[in-house]
Design a protein around this motif. Sequence first.
Motif, PDB file in Angstrom:
ATOM      1  N   ARG A   1       0.834  -1.214   0.000  1.00  0.00           N
ATOM      2  CA  ARG A   1       0.000   0.000   0.000  1.00  0.00           C
ATOM      3  C   ARG A   1       0.863   1.255   0.000  1.00  0.00           C
ATOM      4  O   ARG A   1       0.539   2.237  -0.669  1.00  0.00           O
ATOM      5  N   ASN A   2       1.945   1.224   0.753  1.00  0.00           N
ATOM      6  CA  ASN A   2       2.846   2.380   0.788  1.00  0.00           C
ATOM      7  C   ASN A   2       3.451   2.654  -0.582  1.00  0.00           C
ATOM      8  O   ASN A   2       3.530   3.802  -1.027  1.00  0.00           O
ATOM      9  N   ILE A   3       3.905   1.591  -1.237  1.00  0.00           N
ATOM     10  CA  ILE A   3       4.511   1.749  -2.568  1.00  0.00           C
ATOM     11  C   ILE A   3       3.486   2.326  -3.546  1.00  0.00           C
ATOM     12  O   ILE A   3       3.788   3.256  -4.308  1.00  0.00           O
ATOM     13  N   ASP A   4       2.280   1.778  -3.525  1.00  0.00           N
ATOM     14  CA  ASP A   4       1.237   2.282  -4.429  1.00  0.00           C
ATOM     15  C   ASP A   4       0.928   3.745  -4.143  1.00  0.00           C
ATOM     16  O   ASP A   4       0.777   4.558  -5.068  1.00  0.00           O
ATOM     17  N   ALA A   5       0.858   4.097  -2.858  1.00  0.00           N
ATOM     18  CA  ALA A   5       0.563   5.487  -2.484  1.00  0.00           C
ATOM     19  C   ALA A   5       1.689   6.412  -2.927  1.00  0.00           C
ATOM     20  O   ALA A   5       1.437   7.534  -3.415  1.00  0.00           O
ATOM     21  N   ILE A   6       2.921   5.948  -2.772  1.00  0.00           N
ATOM     22  CA  ILE A   6       4.071   6.772  -3.182  1.00  0.00           C
ATOM     23  C   ILE A   6       4.078   6.974  -4.690  1.00  0.00           C
ATOM     24  O   ILE A   6       4.288   8.089  -5.182  1.00  0.00           O
ATOM     25  N   LEU A   7       3.820   5.902  -5.450  1.00  0.00           N
ATOM     26  CA  LEU A   7       3.822   6.016  -6.908  1.00  0.00           C
ATOM     27  C   LEU A   7       2.684   6.910  -7.396  1.00  0.00           C
ATOM     28  O   LEU A   7       2.867   7.716  -8.317  1.00  0.00           O
ATOM     29  N   GLU A   8       1.506   6.770  -6.795  1.00  0.00           N
ATOM     30  CA  GLU A   8       0.380   7.631  -7.168  1.00  0.00           C
ATOM     31  C   GLU A   8       0.704   9.087  -6.863  1.00  0.00           C
ATOM     32  O   GLU A   8       0.470   9.979  -7.685  1.00  0.00           O
ATOM     33  N   ALA A   9       1.242   9.332  -5.662  1.00  0.00           N
ATOM     34  CA  ALA A   9       1.568  10.702  -5.266  1.00  0.00           C
ATOM     35  C   ALA A   9       2.684  11.271  -6.133  1.00  0.00           C
ATOM     36  O   ALA A   9       2.632  12.448  -6.527  1.00  0.00           O
ATOM     37  N   ALA A  10       3.680  10.460  -6.444  1.00  0.00           N
ATOM     38  CA  ALA A  10       4.790  10.925  -7.282  1.00  0.00           C
ATOM     39  C   ALA A  10       4.297  11.269  -8.671  1.00  0.00           C
ATOM     40  O   ALA A  10       4.700  12.283  -9.262  1.00  0.00           O
ATOM     41  N   THR A  11       3.422  10.435  -9.222  1.00  0.00           N
ATOM     42  CA  THR A  11       2.881  10.696 -10.557  1.00  0.00           C
ATOM     43  C   THR A  11       2.136  12.020 -10.583  1.00  0.00           C
ATOM     44  O   THR A  11       2.361  12.868 -11.458  1.00  0.00           O
ATOM     45  N   ALA A  12       1.240  12.216  -9.616  1.00  0.00           N
ATOM     46  CA  ALA A  12       0.443  13.448  -9.574  1.00  0.00           C
ATOM     47  C   ALA A  12       1.307  14.669  -9.287  1.00  0.00           C
ATOM     48  O   ALA A  12       1.130  15.732  -9.900  1.00  0.00           O
ATOM     49  N   THR A  13       2.263  14.531  -8.371  1.00  0.00           N
ATOM     50  CA  THR A  13       3.102  15.664  -7.982  1.00  0.00           C
ATOM     51  C   THR A  13       4.046  16.072  -9.104  1.00  0.00           C
ATOM     52  O   THR A  13       4.192  17.258  -9.417  1.00  0.00           O
ATOM     53  N   LEU A  14       4.685  15.089  -9.732  1.00  0.00           N
ATOM     54  CA  LEU A  14       5.613  15.390 -10.826  1.00  0.00           C
ATOM     55  C   LEU A  14       4.873  15.877 -12.067  1.00  0.00           C
ATOM     56  O   LEU A  14       5.439  16.619 -12.876  1.00  0.00           O
ATOM     57  N   ALA A  15       3.626  15.468 -12.233  1.00  0.00           N
ATOM     58  CA  ALA A  15       2.832  15.960 -13.360  1.00  0.00           C
ATOM     59  C   ALA A  15       2.598  17.456 -13.238  1.00  0.00           C
ATOM     60  O   ALA A  15       2.494  18.165 -14.244  1.00  0.00           O
ATOM     61  N   ARG A  16       2.526  17.952 -11.986  1.00  0.00           N
ATOM     62  CA  ARG A  16       2.335  19.388 -11.760  1.00  0.00           C
ATOM     63  C   ARG A  16       3.662  20.138 -11.715  1.00  0.00           C
ATOM     64  O   ARG A  16       3.761  21.248 -12.224  1.00  0.00           O
ATOM     65  N   ASP A  17       4.658  19.513 -11.083  1.00  0.00           N
ATOM     66  CA  ASP A  17       5.943  20.178 -10.883  1.00  0.00           C
ATOM     67  C   ASP A  17       7.069  19.174 -11.108  1.00  0.00           C
ATOM     68  O   ASP A  17       7.333  18.330 -10.250  1.00  0.00           O
ATOM     69  N   PRO A  18       7.754  19.243 -12.250  1.00  0.00           N
ATOM     70  CA  PRO A  18       8.804  18.267 -12.554  1.00  0.00           C
ATOM     71  C   PRO A  18       9.997  18.340 -11.614  1.00  0.00           C
ATOM     72  O   PRO A  18      10.809  17.418 -11.569  1.00  0.00           O
ATOM     73  N   ASP A  19      10.097  19.429 -10.844  1.00  0.00           N
ATOM     74  CA  ASP A  19      11.202  19.580  -9.898  1.00  0.00           C
ATOM     75  C   ASP A  19      10.774  19.282  -8.463  1.00  0.00           C
ATOM     76  O   ASP A  19      11.503  19.597  -7.514  1.00  0.00           O
ATOM     77  N   ALA A  20       9.594  18.675  -8.284  1.00  0.00           N
ATOM     78  CA  ALA A  20       9.099  18.361  -6.939  1.00  0.00           C
ATOM     79  C   ALA A  20      10.128  17.525  -6.185  1.00  0.00           C
ATOM     80  O   ALA A  20      10.759  16.627  -6.744  1.00  0.00           O
ATOM     81  N   SER A  21      10.299  17.826  -4.919  1.00  0.00           N
ATOM     82  CA  SER A  21      11.299  17.147  -4.089  1.00  0.00           C
ATOM     83  C   SER A  21      10.745  15.849  -3.506  1.00  0.00           C
ATOM     84  O   SER A  21       9.540  15.591  -3.534  1.00  0.00           O
ATOM     85  N   VAL A  22      11.645  15.054  -2.939  1.00  0.00           N
ATOM     86  CA  VAL A  22      11.239  13.847  -2.239  1.00  0.00           C
ATOM     87  C   VAL A  22      10.311  14.205  -1.079  1.00  0.00           C
ATOM     88  O   VAL A  22       9.325  13.510  -0.807  1.00  0.00           O
ATOM     89  N   ASN A  23      10.604  15.304  -0.388  1.00  0.00           N
ATOM     90  CA  ASN A  23       9.733  15.762   0.706  1.00  0.00           C
ATOM     91  C   ASN A  23       8.321  16.042   0.211  1.00  0.00           C
ATOM     92  O   ASN A  23       7.334  15.683   0.863  1.00  0.00           O
TER      93      ASN A  23
END
Length: 202
Positions: A12-34
């Motif tokens: 579940r954590n991995i899926d949540a991280i991948l979903e969040a990373a996809t959405a976050t990077l789609a808005r901001d390609p320089d989004a940080s790990v934080n």
Amino acid sequence: MTTRPLRADARRNIDAILEAATATLARDPDASVNDIARAAGVGRVTLYGHFENRAALVSAVVERAMADVDAVLQALDLSGDPAAALVRLVDATWAVTLRYGALVVAAERSLPAAEVAAAHGAPRERAQWLIDRGRAEGRFRTDLPASWLVTSLHTVTHAAANSVYDGELATDAAAHAIAATMLGLLTPPGEVVPDVAALTAH
């Protein structure tokens, strides 16, 4: 050596991280790990427990996105006139690219060029097949290497994604711009370049 299956909470954590990373990077390609960890609702330690660094996370997101792209393009009808089929391929590719916003930009900024190219293996093979067919039928030029024409399609599509992100190109004009650029390049010298609108009207 056997690999132990992931616990349900880890999955579940991995899926949540991948979903969040996809959405976050789609808005901001320089989004940080934080930024990504916060969006996923997990801590940095948890994120780094699954992905050793930001590049590894971006790579996993790109791999998942490309699987989605490939699934969409597999269902695409590329029969008939190669020029019209090319426009359909560009339209479908751009439509699925829009789902991922600036992820293309993030990938190009974070990953080695060879890895970005490798991730596009299946779409490149599909474009290669169409361009080869167009050349065989006399619709596409044969005086340039087919591999160069495929690379050009890949490069123009990524350039459009970057231009949209930079505000140089309107989102709803990008597919037409890609198709028109590629038809101009692919049309044999001395022949009339087909009009994108005319090809989509049929």
